[in-house]
Design a protein around this motif. Structure first.
Motif, PDB file in Angstrom:
ATOM      1  N   THR A  32       0.966  -1.328  -0.018  1.00 34.68           N
ATOM      2  CA  THR A  32       0.014  -0.017   0.077  1.00 34.68           C
ATOM      3  C   THR A  32       0.809   1.407   0.135  1.00 34.68           C
ATOM      4  O   THR A  32       1.867   1.320   0.795  1.00 34.68           O
ATOM      5  CB  THR A  32      -0.967   0.017   1.243  1.00 34.68           C
ATOM      6  OG1 THR A  32      -1.826  -1.122   1.327  1.00 34.68           O
ATOM      7  CG2 THR A  32      -1.874   1.298   1.258  1.00 34.68           C
ATOM      8  N   HIS A  34       0.638   5.553  -0.134  1.00 37.02           N
ATOM      9  CA  HIS A  34      -0.226   6.700   0.025  1.00 37.02           C
ATOM     10  C   HIS A  34       0.090   8.101  -0.699  1.00 37.02           C
ATOM     11  O   HIS A  34       1.436   8.269  -0.919  1.00 37.02           O
ATOM     12  CB  HIS A  34      -0.143   7.200   1.741  1.00 37.02           C
ATOM     13  CG  HIS A  34      -0.492   6.265   2.254  1.00 37.02           C
ATOM     14  ND1 HIS A  34       0.398   5.245   2.973  1.00 37.02           N
ATOM     15  CD2 HIS A  34      -1.692   5.975   3.188  1.00 37.02           C
ATOM     16  CE1 HIS A  34      -0.292   4.435   3.787  1.00 37.02           C
ATOM     17  NE2 HIS A  34      -1.543   5.039   4.030  1.00 37.02           N
ATOM     18  N   LYS A  53      -8.209  14.402   1.067  1.00 39.79           N
ATOM     19  CA  LYS A  53      -7.580  13.407   1.989  1.00 39.79           C
ATOM     20  C   LYS A  53      -6.518  12.546   1.050  1.00 39.79           C
ATOM     21  O   LYS A  53      -6.581  12.629  -0.013  1.00 39.79           O
ATOM     22  CB  LYS A  53      -8.805  12.633   2.592  1.00 39.79           C
ATOM     23  CG  LYS A  53      -9.624  13.260   3.582  1.00 39.79           C
ATOM     24  CD  LYS A  53     -10.650  12.140   4.167  1.00 39.79           C
ATOM     25  CE  LYS A  53     -11.352  12.962   5.363  1.00 39.79           C
ATOM     26  NZ  LYS A  53     -11.962  11.785   5.891  1.00 39.79           N
ATOM     27  N   PHE A  56      -5.147   6.160  -1.269  1.00 35.75           N
ATOM     28  CA  PHE A  56      -4.047   5.177  -1.193  1.00 35.75           C
ATOM     29  C   PHE A  56      -4.489   4.127  -2.335  1.00 35.75           C
ATOM     30  O   PHE A  56      -5.727   3.962  -3.113  1.00 35.75           O
ATOM     31  CB  PHE A  56      -3.913   4.513   0.039  1.00 35.75           C
ATOM     32  CG  PHE A  56      -5.109   3.699   0.321  1.00 35.75           C
ATOM     33  CD1 PHE A  56      -4.995   2.189   0.424  1.00 35.75           C
ATOM     34  CD2 PHE A  56      -6.083   4.300   0.914  1.00 35.75           C
ATOM     35  CE1 PHE A  56      -6.239   1.456   0.677  1.00 35.75           C
ATOM     36  CE2 PHE A  56      -7.323   3.635   1.365  1.00 35.75           C
ATOM     37  CZ  PHE A  56      -7.189   2.138   1.236  1.00 35.75           C
ATOM     38  N   CYS A  79     -16.842   5.819  -2.333  1.00 36.42           N
ATOM     39  CA  CYS A  79     -15.521   5.456  -3.084  1.00 36.42           C
ATOM     40  C   CYS A  79     -15.503   4.906  -4.357  1.00 36.42           C
ATOM     41  O   CYS A  79     -16.546   4.061  -4.560  1.00 36.42           O
ATOM     42  CB  CYS A  79     -14.793   4.667  -2.055  1.00 36.42           C
ATOM     43  SG  CYS A  79     -14.346   5.648  -0.465  1.00 36.42           S
ATOM     44  N   SER A 139       1.661   7.500   6.108  1.00 38.82           N
ATOM     45  CA  SER A 139       0.438   8.856   5.615  1.00 38.82           C
ATOM     46  C   SER A 139       1.317  10.003   6.097  1.00 38.82           C
ATOM     47  O   SER A 139       0.603  10.977   5.819  1.00 38.82           O
ATOM     48  CB  SER A 139      -0.713   8.426   6.424  1.00 38.82           C
ATOM     49  OG  SER A 139      -0.539   8.576   7.781  1.00 38.82           O
ATOM     50  N   VAL A 170      -7.025   9.687   5.826  1.00 44.85           N
ATOM     51  CA  VAL A 170      -6.981   8.915   4.595  1.00 44.85           C
ATOM     52  C   VAL A 170      -8.438   8.540   4.033  1.00 44.85           C
ATOM     53  O   VAL A 170      -9.311   8.103   4.746  1.00 44.85           O
ATOM     54  CB  VAL A 170      -6.471   7.364   5.014  1.00 44.85           C
ATOM     55  CG1 VAL A 170      -6.103   6.282   3.986  1.00 44.85           C
ATOM     56  CG2 VAL A 170      -4.829   7.627   5.352  1.00 44.85           C
ATOM     57  N   CYS A 172     -11.370   6.671   1.967  1.00 39.97           N
ATOM     58  CA  CYS A 172     -11.678   5.318   1.305  1.00 39.97           C
ATOM     59  C   CYS A 172     -10.953   4.115   2.020  1.00 39.97           C
ATOM     60  O   CYS A 172     -10.740   3.174   1.679  1.00 39.97           O
ATOM     61  CB  CYS A 172     -11.352   5.409  -0.125  1.00 39.97           C
ATOM     62  SG  CYS A 172     -12.494   6.196  -1.112  1.00 39.97           S
ATOM     63  N   GLN A 173     -10.201   4.355   3.133  1.00 40.45           N
ATOM     64  CA  GLN A 173      -9.550   3.372   3.769  1.00 40.45           C
ATOM     65  C   GLN A 173     -10.408   1.916   4.233  1.00 40.45           C
ATOM     66  O   GLN A 173      -9.872   0.882   4.102  1.00 40.45           O
ATOM     67  CB  GLN A 173      -8.945   3.984   5.150  1.00 40.45           C
ATOM     68  CG  GLN A 173      -8.085   3.225   5.745  1.00 40.45           C
ATOM     69  CD  GLN A 173      -7.438   3.978   6.956  1.00 40.45           C
ATOM     70  OE1 GLN A 173      -7.809   4.955   7.338  1.00 40.45           O
ATOM     71  NE2 GLN A 173      -6.477   3.126   7.720  1.00 40.45           N
ATOM     72  N   ASP A 174     -11.623   1.994   4.366  1.00 33.32           N
ATOM     73  CA  ASP A 174     -12.384   0.988   4.484  1.00 33.32           C
ATOM     74  C   ASP A 174     -12.744   0.284   3.234  1.00 33.32           C
ATOM     75  O   ASP A 174     -13.096  -1.014   3.275  1.00 33.32           O
ATOM     76  CB  ASP A 174     -13.776   1.406   5.417  1.00 33.32           C
ATOM     77  CG  ASP A 174     -13.340   1.954   6.802  1.00 33.32           C
ATOM     78  OD1 ASP A 174     -12.436   1.661   7.245  1.00 33.32           O
ATOM     79  OD2 ASP A 174     -14.298   2.923   7.227  1.00 33.32           O
TER      80      ASP A 174
END
Length: 176
Positions: A32, A34, A53, A56, A79, A139, A170, A172-174
């Motif tokens: 991953t 960022h 924001k 990633f 997202c 990040s 961050v 759309c992290q989920d």
């Protein structure tokens, strides 16, 4: 908007272009990344507001000379997942040709582990969009690394107003 999304996703793969600067093994750069900051020669104020924001993406090398990038971008409706596959060229850069244009990516600064700065050129309809993008495994990066993005962006003819850094949240992290 489409070019910016493509460019951001593409930039996240640039770390694998650093073969000439690093060990030559792209596998250690999978994972991953960022997007910390971006400069461009065609930034629109409305586009900038939608991407404050950190974005990633995940990098995966499914086979030799191929790179798959999966990115998630914040949109008004939620997202958006974007997957793009690239081919590695003899000069170490990665290329993709699609309806969004011909994309060339070159790494211009990296420490081969934590951060990289890439120049992404997207050519379509005789117009070239240039993106200079700072991405990191973390990040956050030091002010000195952020200054490198600004310096490289300005060397590409970008005005300081067209070089922005994203907040520490961050997006759309989920989703990933």
């Amino acid at each position: 908007m489409k070019v910016l999304m493509l460019g951001l996703g593409l930039a996240l793969l640039c770390s694998v272009c650093a073969e000439h600067q690093c060990s030559g093994d792209d596998r250690h750069l999978e994972g991953t990344w960022h997007v910390i900051g971006i400069g461009t020669n065609s930034f629109y104020e409305s586009t900038r507001d939608g991407f404050m924001k950190i974005i990633f993406a995940s990098l995966f090398l499914p086979e030799e000379r191929k790179l798959k990038v999966t990115s998630y971008f914040p949109m008004e409706s939620g997202c958006k997942k974007v997957e793009i596959e690239f081919e590695k060229m003899e000069d170490g850069t990665y290329h993709n040709t699609s309806e969004s244009g011909k994309t060339t990516i070159e790494i211009v600064k990296t420490n081969c582990e934590d951060y990289a700065i890439a120049i992404v050129k997207v050519e379509k309809d005789e117009k070239t969009t240039i993106l200079v993008i700072l991405f990191s495994k973390n990040s956050e990066v030091s002010p000195e690394i952020k200054q490198q993005l600004t310096t490289i962006g300005e060397s590409q003819g970008m005005m300081s107003d067209n070089i922005v850094f994203f907040s520490s949240g961050v997006a759309c992290q989920d989703e990933a």
